[in-house]
Scaffold this active site. Structure first.
Site, PDB file in Angstrom:
ATOM      1  N   GLY A 185      11.261   6.351  32.969  1.00  0.00           N
ATOM      2  CA  GLY A 185      10.915   5.946  34.801  1.00  0.00           C
ATOM      3  C   GLY A 185       9.370   5.290  34.953  1.00  0.00           C
ATOM      4  O   GLY A 185       8.350   5.916  34.049  1.00  0.00           O
ATOM      5  N   SER A 186       9.230   5.242  35.753  1.00  0.00           N
ATOM      6  CA  SER A 186       7.684   5.314  36.593  1.00  0.00           C
ATOM      7  C   SER A 186       6.886   6.707  36.814  1.00  0.00           C
ATOM      8  O   SER A 186       7.953   7.507  37.043  1.00  0.00           O
ATOM      9  CB  SER A 186       7.885   4.072  37.791  1.00  0.00           C
ATOM     10  OG  SER A 186       8.444   5.407  38.658  1.00  0.00           O
ATOM     11  N   GLU A 227       9.411  10.744  30.661  1.00  0.00           N
ATOM     12  CA  GLU A 227       8.592   9.737  29.525  1.00  0.00           C
ATOM     13  C   GLU A 227       8.500   8.584  31.020  1.00  0.00           C
ATOM     14  O   GLU A 227       9.193   7.649  31.509  1.00  0.00           O
ATOM     15  CB  GLU A 227       9.714   9.143  28.477  1.00  0.00           C
ATOM     16  CG  GLU A 227       9.737  10.550  27.872  1.00  0.00           C
ATOM     17  CD  GLU A 227       8.692  10.435  26.745  1.00  0.00           C
ATOM     18  OE1 GLU A 227       7.279   9.904  26.872  1.00  0.00           O
ATOM     19  OE2 GLU A 227       8.802  11.868  26.063  1.00  0.00           O
ATOM     20  N   GLY A 229       8.627   9.497  38.301  1.00  0.00           N
ATOM     21  CA  GLY A 229       8.761  11.325  38.105  1.00  0.00           C
ATOM     22  C   GLY A 229       7.923  11.806  38.039  1.00  0.00           C
ATOM     23  O   GLY A 229       8.252  13.019  38.695  1.00  0.00           O
TER      24      GLY A 229
END
Length: 505
Positions: free
Chosen positions: A237-238, A259, A242
């Protein structure tokens, strides 16, 4: 598209083997970006049901870890067979929920098939090492063991492949999986789980709870993130997401694979094959309507070729086909929602205020008012400032001139993201510099191909604000296992390491 989209969705899910109710009163609406209409209303999980699913997965782990790895690989092999049989249907679900073209949807399912094939071979290659020891009559080695429950959180733009990158490896490594898909793409996950269930039925003796999906919002993700029974959390995701997930998992000493965002760039050198570069840049920047984590968002073009390449790019941007990929052969589909279009508009206005010249970026009326189709934007910038430094998850490509490669690489590396990068050159020295320690600081560095389209054979992931995680191929399997260093004394003596003596008489 003669068949109503909601009806097509139900028929497609039924072909995958889904029998659950897709019109739950008060359920979460699933909106297709193709038309902006609700195609289903699905039941969601809460914190309690999420915790129960994790409990089932933890119980499954106690049995699955004891199954020989090649036998675990057999389940993944059967899953690959079922994926091949349902490739068209799962690909269509990707188009319906994420707005991708049929080619891209089918390609995502092919990624799943490829990683399953990789994982089946890996199930017989979970190797440790024999290590030289300084003590006579001893042997030292490392062994790898199943880790535990793996929680997988995925994003809307790739609703299938990242789950499978994790799940295929986790399953052969001996780990059950609990999957929270994006709230925007739950149907694809439901269809995928039904296909997996067919493989489970053929496999036979597998513990209950080996693979589960949880439909819901942040509260469900928090249960996965915070549960001490989840040994590893893999989150896609963004970067903002994270920053939340990483510290929460670390606070309980759990493992995470992050990721996250990637403000990816390409460099076009004087010797570049410009026809090749044009095609690679066009796909990298406009494919999936700019909604890939590996989308090319920045482009540095050498002074000597700028006036040849950039006008050709402008023509490509002005003429690229835009439309519903299930009704037309358009190359650019919709944005996921209105919020994405609003963010794109803010970035383009900010770029203009910073001296940028915007080509494209306007809304295109090719579907219902509730769907958001836009023309990709190419923005000529005087320098890498303002919005160029941030990732906007939309089809915006910022283009800048450069004259010195070292300075271009420095600008290339000056952003927070560190996922994917590329250079277009036929000069061996330029190529090697870009791939060297003083070149690209990204997890993926390509030569004469774009930033998008990674194969499963290599580990996928990036550095810096991309999170440092690695999924898919290479030795990414190690993240799903725990390592033990073992020393065996087969002598009748007890020499201590480093020459230490401890004589008790």
């Amino acid at each position: 598209m003669t068949q109503p989209l909601s009806e097509m969705t139900r028929d497609t899910l039924a072909a995958c083997g889904v029998s659950r109710d897709l019109e739950v009163a008060g359920g979460q609406a699933v909106i297709s970006p193709l038309t902006g209409e609700a195609v289903a209303h699905v039941a969601t999980d809460d914190a309690a049901s999420a915790a129960s699913a994790i409990d089932r997965a933890a119980a499954a782990f106690r049995d699955w870890r004891l199954v020989p790895a090649p036998k675990r690989g057999e389940l993944v092999r059967l899953f690959a067979e079922e994926l091949r049989a349902s490739k068209e249907e799962l690909g269509r679900l990707v188009s319906i929920e994420a707005g991708k073209s049929p080619s891209e949807g089918a390609g995502e399912v092919q990624e799943m098939i490829d990683i399953c094939d990789f994982a089946v071979g890996l199930s017989r290659q979970l190797y440790g090492l024999t290590i030289a020891t300084e003590r006579p009559g001893h042997r030292m080695m490392e062994t790898w063991h199943p880790l535990g429950v793996v929680g997988i959180i995925t994003a809307f733009n790739f609703p299938l492949a990242p789950w499978c990158w994790n799940a295929a490896l986790a399953l052969v490594c001996g780990d059950p999986v609990v999957w929270k898909p994006s709230e925007k793409t739950p149907l694809t996950a439901i269809g995928c789980q039904a296909v997996f269930d067919r493989a489970l039925a053929r496999f036979g003796d597998a513990p209950e709870g080996l693979s589960q999906i949880l439909i819901g919002g942040p509260e469900v993700g928090e249960v996965i993130t915070d549960s001490p029974k989840v040994a590893l959390v893999s989150a896609t995701g963004s970067t903002r997401m994270g920053r939340i997930v990483g510290p929460r998992v670390a606070a309980r000493f759990g493992r995470s694979i992050l990721e996250l965002g990637g403000n990816n760039a390409g460099i076009v050198c004087p010797s570049a094959d410009l026809d090749m570069a044009l095609r690679a840049i066009a796909f990298g920047a406009m494919g999936t309507a700019g909604q890939r984590c590996t989308t090319m968002r920045r482009l540095f073009v050498h002074d000597s070729v700028y006036d040849e390449l950039v006008p050709a790019l402008k023509r490509a941007y002005a003429s690229v086909s835009i439309g519903n990929p299930l009704e037309t052969d358009a190359l650019v589909g919709p944005l996921i929602d209105a919020a994405a279009f609003d963010a794109m508009g803010v970035a383009l206005r900010t770029a203009q205020e910073a001296g940028g010249t915007v080509h494209g970026g306007e809304r295109v009326e090719v579907g219902p008012e509730t769907a958001i189709y836009v023309r990709p934007a190419l923005v000529e910038m005087p320098a890498q400032t303002g919005p160029v430094m941030e990732e906007t998850f939309a089809p915006i490509l910022y283009v800048m001139r450069y004259s010195d490669l070292d300075a271009a690489i420095e600008d290339h590396n000056a952003v927070g993201g560190g996922l994917s990068s590329s250079i277009f050159t036929t000069d061996l020295r330029e190529m090697e510099v870009f791939l060297s320690a003083r070149g690209s600081d990204c997890g993926i560095a390509n030569v004469n191909i774009g930033t998008s389209g990674a194969e499963i054979g290599g580990a996928f992931g990036g550095e810096k604000e991309t999170g440092g995680g690695r999924e898919s191929g290479s030795d990414a399997w190690r993240a799903y296992m725990r390592r033990a260093t073992n020393t065996i004394n087969y002598s009748r003596d007890l020499p201590l390491a480093q020459g230490v003596t401890f004589d008790i008489g």
